[in-house]
Design a protein around this motif. Structure first.
Motif, PDB file in Angstrom:
ATOM      1  N   SER A  80       0.865  -1.186   0.000  1.00 12.57           N
ATOM      2  CA  SER A  80       0.000   0.000   0.000  1.00 12.57           C
ATOM      3  C   SER A  80       0.893   1.224   0.000  1.00 12.57           C
ATOM      4  CB  SER A  80      -0.895   0.016   1.248  1.00 12.57           C
ATOM      5  OG  SER A  80      -0.107   0.223   2.413  1.00 12.57           O
ATOM      6  N   GLY A  81       0.296   2.369  -0.335  1.00 13.74           N
ATOM      7  CA  GLY A  81       1.052   3.611  -0.257  1.00 13.74           C
ATOM      8  C   GLY A  81       1.506   3.889   1.158  1.00 13.74           C
ATOM      9  N   THR A  82       0.654   3.551   2.130  1.00 17.04           N
ATOM     10  CA  THR A  82       1.021   3.737   3.535  1.00 17.04           C
ATOM     11  C   THR A  82       2.280   2.964   3.882  1.00 17.04           C
ATOM     12  OG1 THR A  82      -1.305   4.046   4.145  1.00 17.04           O
ATOM     13  CG2 THR A  82       0.229   3.479   5.916  1.00 17.04           C
ATOM     14  N   ALA A  83       2.338   1.700   3.473  1.00 17.79           N
ATOM     15  CA  ALA A  83       3.509   0.870   3.763  1.00 17.79           C
ATOM     16  C   ALA A  83       4.765   1.439   3.106  1.00 17.79           C
ATOM     17  CB  ALA A  83       3.265  -0.557   3.299  1.00 17.79           C
ATOM     18  N   CYS A  84       4.631   1.907   1.880  1.00 17.28           N
ATOM     19  CA  CYS A  84       5.783   2.504   1.191  1.00 17.28           C
ATOM     20  C   CYS A  84       6.286   3.734   1.929  1.00 17.28           C
ATOM     21  CB  CYS A  84       5.412   2.873  -0.239  1.00 17.28           C
ATOM     22  SG  CYS A  84       5.094   1.484  -1.338  1.00 17.28           S
ATOM     23  N   ARG A  85       5.370   4.585   2.351  1.00 16.50           N
ATOM     24  CA  ARG A  85       5.777   5.806   3.049  1.00 16.50           C
ATOM     25  C   ARG A  85       6.383   5.503   4.410  1.00 16.50           C
ATOM     26  NH1 ARG A  85       0.698   7.229   1.008  1.00 16.50           N
ATOM     27  NH2 ARG A  85      -0.296   7.186   3.066  1.00 16.50           N
ATOM     28  N   ASP A  86       5.888   4.456   5.049  1.00 16.55           N
ATOM     29  CA  ASP A  86       6.401   4.101   6.379  1.00 16.55           C
ATOM     30  C   ASP A  86       7.821   3.549   6.322  1.00 16.55           C
ATOM     31  OD1 ASP A  86       4.116   4.921   7.622  1.00 16.55           O
ATOM     32  OD2 ASP A  86       3.298   2.915   7.938  1.00 16.55           O
ATOM     33  N   VAL A  89      -4.112  -0.321   6.406  1.00 20.10           N
ATOM     34  CA  VAL A  89      -3.453  -1.332   7.226  1.00 20.10           C
ATOM     35  C   VAL A  89      -3.595  -2.681   6.521  1.00 20.10           C
ATOM     36  CG1 VAL A  89      -3.383  -2.482   9.458  1.00 20.10           C
ATOM     37  CG2 VAL A  89      -3.968  -0.029   9.325  1.00 20.10           C
ATOM     38  N   LEU A  90      -2.486  -3.247   6.120  1.00 22.59           N
ATOM     39  CA  LEU A  90      -2.501  -4.523   5.406  1.00 22.59           C
ATOM     40  C   LEU A  90      -2.641  -5.676   6.373  1.00 22.59           C
ATOM     41  CD1 LEU A  90       0.430  -3.864   2.901  1.00 22.59           C
ATOM     42  CD2 LEU A  90      -2.017  -3.720   2.427  1.00 22.59           C
ATOM     43  N   ALA A  97      10.169  11.931   5.109  1.00 19.92           N
ATOM     44  CA  ALA A  97       9.136  12.678   5.838  1.00 19.92           C
ATOM     45  C   ALA A  97       7.965  12.994   4.921  1.00 19.92           C
ATOM     46  CB  ALA A  97       9.724  13.951   6.424  1.00 19.92           C
ATOM     47  N   PHE A  98       7.173  11.989   4.586  1.00 19.86           N
ATOM     48  CA  PHE A  98       5.978  12.208   3.767  1.00 19.86           C
ATOM     49  C   PHE A  98       4.931  12.929   4.607  1.00 19.86           C
ATOM     50  CE2 PHE A  98       7.991   8.587   1.726  1.00 19.86           C
ATOM     51  CZ  PHE A  98       7.846   8.868   0.375  1.00 19.86           C
ATOM     52  N   THR A  99       4.434  14.028   4.089  1.00 17.96           N
ATOM     53  CA  THR A  99       3.411  14.777   4.811  1.00 17.96           C
ATOM     54  C   THR A  99       2.028  14.441   4.263  1.00 17.96           C
ATOM     55  OG1 THR A  99       3.695  16.647   3.296  1.00 17.96           O
ATOM     56  CG2 THR A  99       4.968  16.668   5.341  1.00 17.96           C
ATOM     57  N   SER A 100       1.025  14.548   5.115  1.00 16.88           N
ATOM     58  CA  SER A 100      -0.357  14.258   4.726  1.00 16.88           C
ATOM     59  C   SER A 100      -1.300  15.173   5.491  1.00 16.88           C
ATOM     60  CB  SER A 100      -0.723  12.799   5.036  1.00 16.88           C
ATOM     61  OG  SER A 100       0.026  11.899   4.245  1.00 16.88           O
ATOM     62  N   PRO A 101      -2.487  15.450   4.942  1.00 14.07           N
ATOM     63  CA  PRO A 101      -3.461  16.253   5.688  1.00 14.07           C
ATOM     64  C   PRO A 101      -3.976  15.482   6.900  1.00 14.07           C
ATOM     65  CG  PRO A 101      -4.432  15.387   3.670  1.00 14.07           C
ATOM     66  CD  PRO A 101      -2.968  15.076   3.603  1.00 14.07           C
ATOM     67  N   VAL A 102      -4.557  16.192   7.840  1.00 15.87           N
ATOM     68  CA  VAL A 102      -4.990  15.564   9.096  1.00 15.87           C
ATOM     69  C   VAL A 102      -6.079  14.527   8.867  1.00 15.87           C
ATOM     70  CG1 VAL A 102      -4.309  17.513  10.519  1.00 15.87           C
ATOM     71  CG2 VAL A 102      -6.599  17.475   9.509  1.00 15.87           C
ATOM     72  N   TRP A 103      -6.837  14.662   7.773  1.00 12.58           N
ATOM     73  CA  TRP A 103      -7.936  13.725   7.531  1.00 12.58           C
ATOM     74  C   TRP A 103      -7.512  12.489   6.732  1.00 12.58           C
ATOM     75  CZ3 TRP A 103      -8.262  18.874   5.735  1.00 12.58           C
ATOM     76  CH2 TRP A 103      -7.830  19.068   4.428  1.00 12.58           C
ATOM     77  N   ALA A 104      -6.273  12.409   6.368  1.00  9.90           N
ATOM     78  CA  ALA A 104      -5.814  11.287   5.554  1.00  9.90           C
ATOM     79  C   ALA A 104      -5.906   9.983   6.337  1.00  9.90           C
ATOM     80  CB  ALA A 104      -4.387  11.518   5.090  1.00  9.90           C
ATOM     81  N   GLY A 105      -6.394   8.952   5.667  1.00 12.93           N
ATOM     82  CA  GLY A 105      -6.468   7.632   6.294  1.00 12.93           C
ATOM     83  C   GLY A 105      -5.180   6.849   6.073  1.00 12.93           C
ATOM     84  N   ARG A 106      -5.108   5.721   6.749  1.00 12.12           N
ATOM     85  CA  ARG A 106      -3.961   4.820   6.611  1.00 12.12           C
ATOM     86  C   ARG A 106      -4.477   3.444   6.237  1.00 12.12           C
ATOM     87  NH1 ARG A 106       0.925   5.716   8.563  1.00 12.12           N
ATOM     88  NH2 ARG A 106       1.124   3.560   9.262  1.00 12.12           N
ATOM     89  N   GLN A 140       8.750  -2.444  -4.541  1.00 14.32           N
ATOM     90  CA  GLN A 140       7.320  -2.428  -4.833  1.00 14.32           C
ATOM     91  C   GLN A 140       6.899  -1.144  -5.554  1.00 14.32           C
ATOM     92  OE1 GLN A 140       5.238  -4.833  -4.464  1.00 14.32           O
ATOM     93  NE2 GLN A 140       5.566  -6.009  -2.600  1.00 14.32           N
ATOM     94  N   ILE A 141       7.713  -0.104  -5.458  1.00 11.62           N
ATOM     95  CA  ILE A 141       7.407   1.173  -6.097  1.00 11.62           C
ATOM     96  C   ILE A 141       7.769   1.066  -7.583  1.00 11.62           C
ATOM     97  CG2 ILE A 141       7.996   3.627  -6.116  1.00 11.62           C
ATOM     98  CD1 ILE A 141       8.632   3.312  -3.102  1.00 11.62           C
ATOM     99  N   ILE A 142       6.972   1.705  -8.458  1.00 11.39           N
ATOM    100  CA  ILE A 142       7.234   1.583  -9.889  1.00 11.39           C
ATOM    101  C   ILE A 142       8.588   2.220 -10.225  1.00 11.39           C
ATOM    102  CG2 ILE A 142       4.766   1.547 -10.420  1.00 11.39           C
ATOM    103  CD1 ILE A 142       5.048   4.397 -11.500  1.00 11.39           C
ATOM    104  N   PRO A 143       9.271   1.724 -11.267  1.00 15.17           N
ATOM    105  CA  PRO A 143      10.638   2.180 -11.571  1.00 15.17           C
ATOM    106  C   PRO A 143      10.781   3.686 -11.731  1.00 15.17           C
ATOM    107  CG  PRO A 143      10.149   0.186 -12.808  1.00 15.17           C
ATOM    108  CD  PRO A 143       8.869   0.599 -12.127  1.00 15.17           C
ATOM    109  N   ALA A 144       9.868   4.323 -12.452  1.00 18.03           N
ATOM    110  CA  ALA A 144       9.988   5.766 -12.667  1.00 18.03           C
ATOM    111  C   ALA A 144       9.964   6.527 -11.343  1.00 18.03           C
ATOM    112  CB  ALA A 144       8.870   6.257 -13.583  1.00 18.03           C
TER     113      ALA A 144
END
Length: 367
Positions: free
Chosen positions: A134-140, A362-363, A351-360, A148-152
């Protein structure tokens, strides 16, 4: 087959699960529209994420649409849902898309989104069994999930540290020390050595097959040689970026243009074309000649030109607008200077930033 399919997401960053989602839609629809929704509160711009996806799906029946969306997320609010829908509807409408036939999604809101568009819903791997990411896992944990992230996106996100300098000023010594320092943190870190030296060995070996007594000073260099070196140096750097979130490169294509000038004079530009494809740089570390003994290994021109070459580097890096640091002093001092700035850049990268309402997301534990 559906005519127009829709995929939406943050793609923050785009990963293998996203690719699988888009590829599934692409196989079942005449055309796929991918809305990349980015917020001002996120540290990767929506334009950047869209560009990575465009590179990934270049030539496919896929249109990547970057959409700036700072609307809060609240699935329980009909008013917020309406605001989100209008943002998406107009992003499509201004591109001439009035009708969506199928919405492809791995998220729980997919069915409601499809209903709002009057489309069918196609759920794609909602349990993340095909791609447990998930994007969450990548950012963590970028290092753990880098492949898992695309090459570009990997090439765009990797921290790139380029070590340059005149002959016998400690560039290779510093590059190796940095690789040893960071490899425990990034086990997949790949060395990016100076390809020009390897190329010189190959040229000399080829010459000695017809002239066994030939030495390095007998080599005749051309602008084509430097074009080959510059292109290959960038290829090696790109491969290293795909392997790990940190790249430590012992020289680069920009430095190659200076070495071409050094050997062939001001009128030779064979390597300059590589500058058009030069990846982003985070920092150049320029090794100072002061206080470093000249070591003649039989492949070098001489000590007398080191000060001039060092000035060339300062001039070129400044004119091109790059961040560069003159590293001087003992080996220990140089390493300390380098790691201080690299650690700060790596912390910024993670340090990926996100708005306060962003969800996570969980795999579930992989079986």
């Amino acid at each position: 087959m559906n005519k127009n399919a829709l995929v939406i997401g943050k793609f923050y960053p785009p990963h293998a699960g996203h690719r699988h989602l888009i590829e599934t839609a692409e196989a079942e629809a005449e055309h796929v529209y991918v809305l990349v929704q980015g917020s001002r509160f996120e540290s990767l711009t929506v334009e950047t994420r869209a560009a990575w996806l465009k590179e990934e799906f270049d030539g496919a029946n896929v249109t990547i649409v970057p959409v700036r969306n700072d609307c809060p997320v609240d699935y329980a609010s009909d008013e917020i849902w309406t605001a989100q829908m209008e943002n998406m509807r107009w992003a499509l409408k201004v591109r001439g898309v009035e009708k969506i036939d199928a919405v492809y999604s791995s998220e729980s809101y997919g069915a409601r989104l499809a209903e709002a568009f009057g489309a069918i819903h196609v759920a794609v791997d909602p349990q993340r069994r095909n791609h447990h990411i998930s994007g969450t896992a990548c950012r963590d944990d970028l290092a753990e999930n880098w492949q898992q992230i695309i090459p570009a996106a990997r090439c765009g996100m990797a921290v790139r540290v380029i070590v340059v300098g005149a002959e016998s000023t400690g560039t290779t010594t510093l590059s190796k020390a940095l690789s040893e320092h960071y490899r425990p943190q990034f086990p997949a870190l790949v060395d990016v050595p100076e390809y020009g030296r390897h190329y010189t060995y190959e040229l000399l070996e080829a010459l000695q097959r017809t002239n066994p007594d030939a030495a390095v000073e007998d080599l005749v260099w051309t602008d084509t040689d430097f074009a080959v070196i510059a292109a290959r140096q960038t290829e090696m750097e790109q491969a290293a970026a795909e392997s790990a979130p940190l790249v430590i490169a012992d020289t680069d294509a920009l430095a190659t243009t200076l070495w071409e000038r050094y050997y062939l004079g001001e009128g030779s530009y064979g390597s300059f074309g590589a500058l058009d494809r030069l990846p982003h740089r985070d920092v150049y570390l320029l090794t100072d000649h002061t206080g470093v003994d000249f070591e003649d290994d039989g492949w070098r021109e001489g000590e007398h030109r080191r000060p001039e070459m060092t000035e060339w580097f300062k001039e070129a890096l400044t004119e091109e607008g790059h961040s560069w640091i003159l590293v001087t002093g003992s080996r220990e001092r140089r390493l300390a200077t380098a790691t201080a700035v690299i650690d700060a850049i790596l912390a910024q990268q993670a340090a990926f930033t996100s708005p306060v309402w962003a969800g996570r997301t969980v795999l579930e534990q992989a079986a």
